[in-house]
Design a protein around this motif. Sequence first.
Motif, short mmCIF file in Angstrom:
data_model
loop_
_atom_site.label_atom_id
_atom_site.label_comp_id
_atom_site.label_asym_id
_atom_site.label_seq_id
_atom_site.Cartn_x
_atom_site.Cartn_y
_atom_site.Cartn_z
N UNK A 1 0.51 -1.35 0.39
CA UNK A 1 0.04 0.22 0.05
C UNK A 1 0.97 1.39 0.18
N UNK B 1 4.56 1.79 -3.98
CA UNK B 1 3.33 1.34 -5.76
C UNK B 1 4.64 1.13 -6.71
N UNK C 1 12.46 8.52 -3.57
CA UNK C 1 12.08 9.54 -2.84
C UNK C 1 11.12 9.06 -1.45
N UNK D 1 11.96 7.18 2.20
CA UNK D 1 13.11 7.22 2.85
C UNK D 1 13.95 5.68 3.08
N UNK E 1 -1.89 -5.15 -10.04
CA UNK E 1 -2.57 -4.46 -9.63
C UNK E 1 -2.00 -4.27 -8.48
N UNK F 1 -3.21 -1.76 -7.16
CA UNK F 1 -4.67 -1.03 -6.28
C UNK F 1 -5.57 -2.32 -5.63
N UNK F 2 -5.40 -3.60 -6.49
CA UNK F 2 -5.99 -4.50 -5.92
C UNK F 2 -4.64 -5.91 -6.04
#
Lengths: 345, 445
Positions: free
Chosen positions: B115, B118, B209, B211, B402, B404-405
């Motif tokens: 989560x 990405x 980006x 850390x 995916x 997001x899934x």
Amino acid sequence: MLRVGHYINQFFAGIGGEQSANLTPQGRDGPVGPGRALHLLLKDTGAVVSTLICGDSFFNERAAEARTAVRAWMEEIRPDLVIAGPAFAAGRYGVACAEVCRQAAELDIAAVTGMHPENPGLLVHKQAYVVPTGDSAADLARALNVMLPLGQKLASRVPVGPAAVEGYLPRGVRRPGARGEIGAERAIAMLVAKLTAQPFQTEIPVEKYEAVPPAPPIADLRHATIAVVTTGAVVPRGNPDHLKRCSETRWAQYTLAGRDRLSSDEFECVHGGFFNLMASENPNLVLPLDVLRDLQREGKIGNLLDTYFTTTGNDQRLIDCKRNGAEIAAAVQSAGVDGVLLVAT
Amino acid sequence: MRLELGTFPVTRLAFGSRTGWSGGQLTVDPARLARLVLEDSRIRDVRVDLVEPGEDARIIHVRDVIEPRVKVMGPGHAYPGICGHPPDSVGEGVTFRFSGLGVLVASEVLPHIRRAVSAATDSLIDMSGPGAVTVYSTLRYVVLTLVTQPDLELAEWNDGLRLAGHRVADDLASSLRSLEPPERRIFSLAPPQAPLPRVVHVHTLNASMVPDIGTGVYGFTPHALAMLLHPNEILDGAIAGDMVVGYPGKCTWLHVNNPVLTALYARHGQDIEWVGSIIARTRWGALREKQLSAYQTVKLAQMLHAQGALVTWNHGGNDLIEVMLTIQGLEKAGIKTAFLTIESDIKVVKLSRELAETGSDEPPLLFSVPEADAIVSTGTLAPGEVLPRVSRVIGGDSLVFDQERPDARTPAAGVLDLEALSGAYSPIFGHFDNYGLGRQSYYDY
């Protein structure tokens, strides 16, 4: 027998120079002017069956009529191959030759032209097969000797090799293929060539950027309806449409109705191209509803559309960018919007 | 700085009760490796598998690949600055290595990390068939499939997985100490007999980006201004990847096998004088930072009296802005450049003609400057067909395509149509050839 149709301008037809540039399109049986050399090159494999001659001014100033005439000529002659020019550095002639190639492509007829690499005709129909030439007719014989074999190959539907191999200018199409050495060795070899002033050829020609003309300014913001569009992937918390963090192909719209600002309880940022924690904690940083509401209250903008539009501007294919842009623009336009605040990230 | 690399090629893998290399065969004691890994309480379970090229096999949840290397003479530790190895400068002395071998760490991304990051994507390596398109299908692997404590924070998860991988790599490489390597090669940047054009490698590396993760230099991952490395430091593992980001250009194996270093060494003293590798980090947050990083990189190249620069990068997206600003600055300073790159904006997952072909609708580079007139393209490694069913899966049993899934799981052993499942991002580990290992490219038509 290869049936070749040849397009030339009034000058190369021997009719005249600038004073004859308004010459209307006219067909002649067989070769004319440089077509005779072409005819000889064909030997017994084919013939220049017809030549279409048109004045350069006519072609450029009465473009629709010229296009119709070119098309009618091709439909009548049904050539296997169209050769246009070569136009060398002549700008209007180059534009005409490129247009002839476009018309041929639409009729599925093979076509080749030739022009100087700086001829503006190159911008007319990028997909045209254009053999690079010198800036004057002194290069005619050499140019035809490259144009004809390429045209014969195209007419016979044999797959045509890369631009550098076949001798035409890159058409803005790139296809995968293997090279002789591995990438790392090619890179150092190219650098050594550059350092020692030897010839080298880049494998990725850098293209100029497409300029987007800006819309005319809004005359009076105080009476304008404004919409917000963002590539920053601000979505209702929970991401109901599963907007991707990168490589998204779609866009989404959500409501702003009844809200003074975006709260992190209701919205979040799912953009994966930057560290988005701050934007998720305060989505107004990407979609500045708080400031827009202030401007609305102060009467500085007329109205704010209750719907906002978003996608993930991260690693998106250009083809998807263009479609998403057009679709969002259509949606905004049909909502009667006068102006858009586009927040990029 | 003089480094001697002793190479032990691995041509067979076998389980046995005594770990060791003999005549090309590496024997691995799985119980010993498991014990070693489980000393770290962050790791709950481990499975050890051996995988060979050409097998009807698919490795999934690949987090990183490590080539075992050990310093047998000289200061420091191979892969310095990570996993408790001291940050002493490396690149001097004698180092032994296995060739054709990787310790592969496989572990499914924890849900809370999926989560949050990405780029912590699922990836796979097919060892045969149409999906075997990258160098990673040609290596032999000791695969560690790891199950971690479920609540590890990002940095701990990364560190736990990486420690397991490097402990095993160290253990395997240590078994070489007393052996005589079949191949020995000396690497040094000895000054040439006669003056040759001075060339610097501008080795730009993405800094995350997020850390604590990303590609590290001596384990240091944050954004920082340019520094100079001797290539021997890189051969000793000074650049190492993490266990989080699925992006191809950060793999630890790749950085010690970087073909750019090999190609530059082959030319050094012949037609160039290689003056070192400038490390410049990319993916800065602000334009001013991108500019500053580029300008300082150029200044360093000028102070090295470089006449030419070979520019590489290991990521995608907006990193290209500072890379291109660097190329522009170098050219303006009179330093001639060649740029080695993937076609960064071509999102080809399956090599259908329609998707592979680009035109003015899909420029090959996201951003460019007119000064970048010498570019080498490493094209695409997308397979031409769907990936077939395999009889053996290592590393897990299902894949998430995916982020997001995360609940939409695809059985890993089955037919995988990557274009349909994954969209515009390939899950094939190493699907971008950032450093030009292969001959694939693109041509203008």
